[in-house]
Design a protein around this motif. Sequence first.
Motif, mmCIF file in Angstrom:
data_model
loop_
_atom_site.group_PDB
_atom_site.id
_atom_site.type_symbol
_atom_site.label_atom_id
_atom_site.label_comp_id
_atom_site.label_asym_id
_atom_site.label_seq_id
_atom_site.Cartn_x
_atom_site.Cartn_y
_atom_site.Cartn_z
ATOM 1 N N ALA A 11 96.815 -37.960 -14.485
ATOM 2 C CA ALA A 11 95.409 -38.369 -14.416
ATOM 3 C C ALA A 11 95.273 -39.890 -14.389
ATOM 4 O O ALA A 11 94.317 -40.422 -13.819
ATOM 5 C CB ALA A 11 94.635 -37.792 -15.600
ATOM 6 N N SER A 12 96.235 -40.584 -14.978
ATOM 7 C CA SER A 12 96.219 -42.056 -15.017
ATOM 8 C C SER A 12 96.784 -42.676 -13.748
ATOM 9 O O SER A 12 96.874 -43.897 -13.642
ATOM 10 C CB SER A 12 97.018 -42.551 -16.228
ATOM 11 O OG SER A 12 96.422 -42.111 -17.435
ATOM 12 N N GLY A 13 97.203 -41.825 -12.807
ATOM 13 C CA GLY A 13 97.731 -42.337 -11.550
ATOM 14 C C GLY A 13 99.238 -42.411 -11.487
ATOM 15 O O GLY A 13 99.799 -42.914 -10.509
ATOM 16 N N ASN A 14 99.903 -41.906 -12.524
ATOM 17 C CA ASN A 14 101.363 -41.943 -12.559
ATOM 18 C C ASN A 14 101.938 -40.587 -12.151
ATOM 19 O O ASN A 14 101.201 -39.651 -11.853
ATOM 20 C CB ASN A 14 101.846 -42.315 -13.971
ATOM 21 C CG ASN A 14 101.321 -43.666 -14.401
ATOM 22 O OD1 ASN A 14 101.316 -44.615 -13.631
ATOM 23 N ND2 ASN A 14 100.870 -43.753 -15.658
ATOM 24 N N SER A 15 103.255 -40.504 -12.156
ATOM 25 C CA SER A 15 103.942 -39.241 -11.901
ATOM 26 C C SER A 15 104.671 -38.816 -13.174
ATOM 27 O O SER A 15 104.936 -39.641 -14.051
ATOM 28 C CB SER A 15 104.956 -39.396 -10.761
ATOM 29 O OG SER A 15 104.301 -39.755 -9.563
ATOM 30 N N TYR A 16 104.996 -37.525 -13.255
ATOM 31 C CA TYR A 16 105.735 -37.057 -14.431
ATOM 32 C C TYR A 16 106.641 -35.898 -14.017
ATOM 33 O O TYR A 16 106.160 -34.868 -13.536
ATOM 34 C CB TYR A 16 104.789 -36.586 -15.536
ATOM 35 C CG TYR A 16 105.510 -36.278 -16.840
ATOM 36 C CD1 TYR A 16 105.565 -37.212 -17.857
ATOM 37 C CD2 TYR A 16 106.158 -35.064 -17.021
ATOM 38 C CE1 TYR A 16 106.239 -36.951 -19.042
ATOM 39 C CE2 TYR A 16 106.845 -34.788 -18.201
ATOM 40 C CZ TYR A 16 106.875 -35.732 -19.208
ATOM 41 O OH TYR A 16 107.558 -35.472 -20.375
ATOM 42 N N ALA A 68 103.215 -32.981 -4.811
ATOM 43 C CA ALA A 68 103.021 -32.786 -6.255
ATOM 44 C C ALA A 68 103.269 -34.097 -6.994
ATOM 45 O O ALA A 68 104.192 -34.847 -6.664
ATOM 46 C CB ALA A 68 103.963 -31.705 -6.782
ATOM 47 N N ARG A 69 102.434 -34.370 -8.001
ATOM 48 C CA ARG A 69 102.587 -35.596 -8.807
ATOM 49 C C ARG A 69 103.528 -35.374 -9.994
ATOM 50 O O ARG A 69 103.953 -36.339 -10.626
ATOM 51 C CB ARG A 69 101.227 -36.034 -9.341
ATOM 52 C CG ARG A 69 100.214 -36.409 -8.279
ATOM 53 C CD ARG A 69 100.535 -37.733 -7.611
ATOM 54 N NE ARG A 69 99.437 -38.172 -6.770
ATOM 55 C CZ ARG A 69 98.448 -38.951 -7.178
ATOM 56 N NH1 ARG A 69 98.412 -39.381 -8.421
ATOM 57 N NH2 ARG A 69 97.483 -39.300 -6.344
ATOM 58 N N GLY A 70 103.790 -34.108 -10.315
ATOM 59 C CA GLY A 70 104.644 -33.833 -11.465
ATOM 60 C C GLY A 70 105.270 -32.462 -11.372
ATOM 61 O O GLY A 70 104.816 -31.602 -10.595
ATOM 62 N N TYR A 71 106.327 -32.241 -12.158
ATOM 63 C CA TYR A 71 107.027 -30.957 -12.147
ATOM 64 C C TYR A 71 107.614 -30.707 -13.530
ATOM 65 O O TYR A 71 108.330 -31.545 -14.083
ATOM 66 C CB TYR A 71 108.147 -30.981 -11.106
ATOM 67 C CG TYR A 71 108.573 -29.615 -10.622
ATOM 68 C CD1 TYR A 71 108.352 -29.217 -9.311
ATOM 69 C CD2 TYR A 71 109.202 -28.701 -11.483
ATOM 70 C CE1 TYR A 71 108.729 -27.971 -8.853
ATOM 71 C CE2 TYR A 71 109.583 -27.458 -11.042
ATOM 72 C CZ TYR A 71 109.351 -27.092 -9.724
ATOM 73 O OH TYR A 71 109.720 -25.836 -9.288
ATOM 74 N N LEU A 72 107.291 -29.541 -14.087
ATOM 75 C CA LEU A 72 107.856 -29.079 -15.351
ATOM 76 C C LEU A 72 108.370 -27.662 -15.171
ATOM 77 O O LEU A 72 107.819 -26.893 -14.375
ATOM 78 C CB LEU A 72 106.796 -29.070 -16.455
ATOM 79 C CG LEU A 72 106.138 -30.393 -16.852
ATOM 80 C CD1 LEU A 72 105.017 -30.128 -17.842
ATOM 81 C CD2 LEU A 72 107.163 -31.341 -17.441
ATOM 82 N N SER A 73 109.385 -27.316 -15.919
ATOM 83 C CA SER A 73 109.787 -25.910 -15.980
ATOM 84 C C SER A 73 108.930 -25.228 -17.046
ATOM 85 O O SER A 73 108.288 -25.898 -17.862
ATOM 86 C CB SER A 73 111.267 -25.787 -16.337
ATOM 87 O OG SER A 73 111.464 -26.055 -17.721
ATOM 88 N N LYS A 119 95.252 -33.527 -7.807
ATOM 89 C CA LYS A 119 96.576 -33.997 -8.198
ATOM 90 C C LYS A 119 97.306 -32.805 -8.812
ATOM 91 O O LYS A 119 96.810 -32.199 -9.760
ATOM 92 C CB LYS A 119 96.461 -35.131 -9.224
ATOM 93 C CG LYS A 119 95.664 -36.330 -8.714
ATOM 94 C CD LYS A 119 95.417 -37.328 -9.836
ATOM 95 C CE LYS A 119 94.575 -38.492 -9.349
ATOM 96 N NZ LYS A 119 94.281 -39.463 -10.439
ATOM 97 N N VAL A 120 98.465 -32.479 -8.265
ATOM 98 C CA VAL A 120 99.154 -31.243 -8.653
ATOM 99 C C VAL A 120 100.272 -31.504 -9.653
ATOM 100 O O VAL A 120 101.124 -32.373 -9.444
ATOM 101 C CB VAL A 120 99.726 -30.529 -7.410
ATOM 102 C CG1 VAL A 120 100.624 -29.361 -7.820
ATOM 103 C CG2 VAL A 120 98.593 -30.027 -6.517
#
Length: 213
Positions: free
Chosen positions: A121-126, A100-105, A79-80
């Motif tokens: 890790a809990s299966g959500n996106s961020y 990708a499951r999430g993206y931060l600057s 999970k990326v």
Amino acid sequence: MVSTQAIRVGVIEDHPLYRAAVARVLEEAEDIELGAVADSVARFAVCRQPAGSVVVLDLKLRGIADAAAVMEVVGMGHKVLVVSAHAGQSEVLGAISAGARGYLSKDADGEEILRAIREIASGNSYVSPTLASFVLNSTRDRNAGPKLVLSERERQVLSLVAAGERDQDIAEAMSISVRTVRSYLDRIRDKTGRRRRPELTRLAIEEGIAHPS
């Protein structure tokens, strides 16, 4: 001893200082098990991080980079979470489209990185609140717009472009002439408005016809 509930996290980041800083944040978190830390996708692959880990991934890497790097790591079963200094609309949407499951600057602090990891890790996106509008607007535009229609041969050409094949390679793979390949590419460009090869690769990802190598 590491808890069985610990979240396994790998890091792929080519900037030494930032890589060390992220690794330190992860090591200090009680619910994180720090796994492979590498400066490229290729070196990370050699480490054989167990599938199912969360991987903190930079986009601008040596070798495999950008959306292709996301696809490669997702293809390993991870999970990326992208953490990148490049956080424009094209980068965010390209990474999310690639899996990708999430993206931060890289403006994100350690607490937000940990929060994103736990959500993923809990299966959500961020996605960072400052970047979320890109995803929301893209979804709205895609739902409102007409469906893209490509022929089967055009989709095949597009898939091979996304795989990094040259026009000559595509011609050989499809048993057609280079001129015919370029004719298909011209039709795809006319239908989509995407001109450059990176834009066509992103299109292939959006259409679900690009696959990890």
